[in-house]
Enzyme design. Structure first.
Site, short mmCIF file in Angstrom:
data_model
loop_
_atom_site.label_atom_id
_atom_site.label_comp_id
_atom_site.label_asym_id
_atom_site.label_seq_id
_atom_site.Cartn_x
_atom_site.Cartn_y
_atom_site.Cartn_z
N LYS A 11 37.53 3.55 -0.73
CA LYS A 11 36.94 4.40 -1.76
C LYS A 11 35.41 4.42 -1.70
O LYS A 11 34.79 3.57 -1.05
CB LYS A 11 37.42 3.93 -3.13
CG LYS A 11 38.92 4.10 -3.34
CD LYS A 11 39.32 3.65 -4.72
CE LYS A 11 40.80 3.88 -4.98
NZ LYS A 11 41.18 3.47 -6.35
N HIS A 120 42.51 2.35 -2.02
CA HIS A 120 43.80 2.91 -2.44
C HIS A 120 44.80 2.55 -1.36
O HIS A 120 44.47 2.53 -0.17
CB HIS A 120 43.69 4.44 -2.55
CG HIS A 120 45.03 5.12 -2.61
ND1 HIS A 120 45.67 5.35 -3.81
CD2 HIS A 120 45.86 5.58 -1.63
CE1 HIS A 120 46.84 5.94 -3.55
NE2 HIS A 120 46.97 6.08 -2.24
#
Length: 142
Positions: A11, A120
């Protein structure tokens, strides 16, 4: 155990911290093969499509804004029981909790909190298939 493929996305917060190399190296050290790798920046629309399962949750707009705030790197990882093992390696969603219960996890080491949690990873075979196809074309995966 079956060989599986899963998707990870490093991210914007982890990218800004310069953690990409350490994160990818961790998965390589754990025995995963990188089958595809791509750096890009989500548009708010594409981030919303990717995270459509969260569209009714109160944090959805904040998630979309965060995921489109800077570059990300997506990778397809392959290995034995990949989905479960990757989820264990990244740790709990909340990085503050991860520091308490899984201090060696990626989120404990590189995340800040529940929103800015560094990485993620797909949470099921179905989401892995959807997410891999969303990010990569078949020709981009070796």
């Amino acid at each position: 155990m079956a060989v599986e493929r899963t998707l990870i996305i490093v991210k914007p917060d982890a990218m800004e911290k310069g953690a990409l190399g350490k994160i990818l190296d961790r998965f390589i050290q754990e025995g995963f093969q990188i089958k595809a790798l791509k750096m890009f920046r989500f548009t708010p629309e594409k981030a919303g499509e990717f995270y459509y399962v969260h569209r009714e949750r109160p944090f959805f707009q904040e998630l979309v804004e965060f995921m489109s705030s800077g570059p990300v790197v997506a990778a397809v990882l392959e290995g034995e029981d990949a989905i479960k093992r990757v989820r264990e390696i990244i740790g709990p969603t909340d990085s503050e909790e991860a520091r308490k219960v899984a201090p060696n996890s990626i989120r404990a080491q590189f995340g800040t909190d529940k929103g800015k949690n560094a990485i993620h990873a797909s949470d099921s075979p179905e989401s892995a298939q959807y997410e891999i196809c969303f990010i990569f074309s078949g020709l981009e995966i070796v």
